[in-house]
Design a protein around this motif. Structure first.
Motif, PDB file in Angstrom:
ATOM      1  N   LYS A  11       0.853  -1.186   0.000  1.00 14.68           N
ATOM      2  CA  LYS A  11       0.000   0.000   0.000  1.00 14.68           C
ATOM      3  C   LYS A  11       0.890   1.237   0.000  1.00 14.68           C
ATOM      4  O   LYS A  11       1.932   1.260   0.657  1.00 14.68           O
ATOM      5  N   LYS A  29      -3.297  -7.558   1.475  1.00 20.95           N
ATOM      6  CA  LYS A  29      -3.257  -8.350   2.688  1.00 20.95           C
ATOM      7  C   LYS A  29      -2.871  -9.768   2.311  1.00 20.95           C
ATOM      8  O   LYS A  29      -3.585 -10.439   1.571  1.00 20.95           O
ATOM      9  N   ARG A  52       5.953  -0.089   7.213  1.00 22.40           N
ATOM     10  CA  ARG A  52       5.087   0.045   8.378  1.00 22.40           C
ATOM     11  C   ARG A  52       4.117  -1.112   8.389  1.00 22.40           C
ATOM     12  O   ARG A  52       3.610  -1.541   7.344  1.00 22.40           O
ATOM     13  N   ASN A  53       3.867  -1.633   9.601  1.00 22.64           N
ATOM     14  CA  ASN A  53       2.898  -2.715   9.794  1.00 22.64           C
ATOM     15  C   ASN A  53       3.190  -3.928   8.906  1.00 22.64           C
ATOM     16  O   ASN A  53       2.303  -4.526   8.310  1.00 22.64           O
ATOM     17  N   VAL A  54       4.483  -4.248   8.828  1.00 24.56           N
ATOM     18  CA  VAL A  54       4.900  -5.415   8.049  1.00 24.56           C
ATOM     19  C   VAL A  54       5.422  -6.473   9.009  1.00 24.56           C
ATOM     20  O   VAL A  54       6.262  -6.190   9.870  1.00 24.56           O
ATOM     21  N   GLU A  55       4.914  -7.661   8.900  1.00 23.43           N
ATOM     22  CA  GLU A  55       5.345  -8.767   9.734  1.00 23.43           C
ATOM     23  C   GLU A  55       5.831  -9.909   8.841  1.00 23.43           C
ATOM     24  O   GLU A  55       5.529  -9.955   7.651  1.00 23.43           O
ATOM     25  N   GLU A  78      10.899 -15.365  13.350  1.00 16.23           N
ATOM     26  CA  GLU A  78      10.963 -14.035  12.768  1.00 16.23           C
ATOM     27  C   GLU A  78      11.729 -13.953  11.459  1.00 16.23           C
ATOM     28  O   GLU A  78      11.546 -13.004  10.703  1.00 16.23           O
TER      29      GLU A  78
END
Length: 414
Positions: A11, A29, A52-55, A78
């Protein structure tokens, strides 16, 4: 053609969001695994400038066996990474030192390190990159080098040796220790090797004695000479076979004979005639019993053969005296290191016609003229940046650039 200022995955940032007539664009997503632009692979996390907000995706990436060239995939909750075997680098162990082969004239490229190579020169060539032509009248062999290769010459199959042959040759030892231990002088076999049941003809040195063996298909016949007189500078060998009976004469020693077991009387060999060593030197392929572990160390010359008592001796090869191929064979008494100047304490190493500089710690390159960066794998001691991070050299030391999700001096903290 389309030029991108930036490429966004998932995004775009809020201040750059794009709206269409059909409605607002929503971020992706899910999981993105492989990302290529113009055939170049971009590593999604390691090469990202921000996010940002990446896992990490929960897909067990190691189940897909992403590592190349025998690399071992290791993962935790991880991250994942490839543990590369020696001489391979890259995120996926996809890069090898010899990929961009600098060696010329059909030389064998061997990785000396992750950055430097050694060129094992073909017959008639010498030098760091095998670019120099040399004239060989008395071949010099260097045995088995530190990379596991032997120097050798390969001649075309010698015809008509089924029932009768005689060989004459001279040799000069490189030294009186390792050159006497367990070294092959020549070999020819039924299928290019000497496995059980194959016909073969073989000559070598073991524990200071000459060993001559042949198998006609019904068992091996072997003659072992007395110890060589090491006061002699040049040794002379004369050997032969007529049907089952073979003989060997070394220097001034008495002639020794043997009769092969069984009833077979013909030697059926179709491989090339190998002198000094073997192409892909694997001792397990050579005959059991008299199996030789190393190539010859020294000079072999005046090799001649005849296949009838009534004909004259000739040199092997077609045309006569010309080998089909060879590797790391030099001219006797010539030293390629006389033409090479290794810098910064490097030592010139020669194996026949092949030559390279063995550099001291901290130096690299063909002539040991380049310093090893603190971030390179060869540096001693190695840098401490954790797997997945990027080591960046500084005027004094180095720093570690951490991937998303890690921090600390060496990116050791989650």
């Amino acid at each position: 053609q389309i030029t991108f200022g930036s490429i966004f995955l998932g995004k775009v940032p809020v201040h750059e969001e794009v709206h269409r007539c059909a409605g607002q664009m929503y971020g992706y997503k899910g999981c993105i695994r492989d990302f290529q632009v113009n055939h170049r692979e971009l590593f999604i996390i390691d090469e990202a400038l921000g996010g940002r907000n990446v896992e990490n995706c929960n897909v067990p990436i190691c189940d897909y066996h992403p590592c190349h060239n025998g690399g071992t995939c290791t993962s935790d909750e991880e991250d994942w990474y490839c543990e590369c075997p020696k001489l391979y680098t890259g995120k996926l162990c996809q890069f090898a030192t010899c990929d961009e082969n600098p060696c010329g004239n059909g030389a064998t490229c061997f990785p000396k390190s992750r950055r430097d190579v050694v060129c094992l020169c073909p017959y008639g060539r010498s030098g760091i990159l095998c670019s120099d032509a040399i004239n060989i009248t008395q071949p010099s062999f260097s045995g088995t080098d530190v990379f596991g290769y032997t120097s050798f010459l390969a001649y075309s199959t010698i015809p008509n040796i089924t029932f009768y042959y005689e060989f004459r040759l001279k040799f000069q030892l490189a030294n009186h220790h390792s050159a006497l231990q367990d070294n092959l002088i020549f070999f020819t076999g039924q299928k290019g090797q000497g496995l059980n049941g194959d016909d073969f003809l073989e000559l070598g040195l073991r524990n200071g004695r000459v060993v001559y063996s042949y198998n006609l298909g019904s068992g091996t016949a072997t003659i072992i000479s007395k110890p060589l007189d090491l006061s002699l500078n040049v040794h002379v060998i004369h050997l032969g076979r007529n049907l089952q009976k073979g003989w060997l004469k070394v220097d001034d020693q008495k002639n020794k004979t043997v009769t092969s077991p069984g009833r077979l009387v013909g030697l059926n060999v179709f491989s090339q005639f190998y002198l000094g060593g073997y192409h892909e030197y694997t001792p397990e392929l050579l005959p059991k019993g008299p199996r030789f572990k190393n190539g010859f160390q020294g000079c072999i010359f005046d090799v001649q053969v005849r296949t009838s008592f009534s004909q004259g001796f000739e040199s092997p090869g077609s045309p006569e005296g010309h080998p089909n191929s060879g590797r790391s064979v030099g001219q006797c008494k010539d030293s390629p290191c006389s033409l090479i100047k290794c810098r910064n304490g490097g030592k010139c190493i020669e194996t026949g016609s092949s030559v390279y500089c063995d550099c001291l710690t901290g130096w690299k390159g063909a002539f040991c003229t380049e310093t090893v960066s603190v971030c390179e794998p060869e540096h001693d001691p190695p840098h401490l940046c954790q797997q997945g991070s990027t080591c960046v050299p500084l005027p004094n030391g180095y720093t570690c650039h951490c991937p998303l999700g890690t921090t600390g001096t060496y990116c050791e903290q989650g």
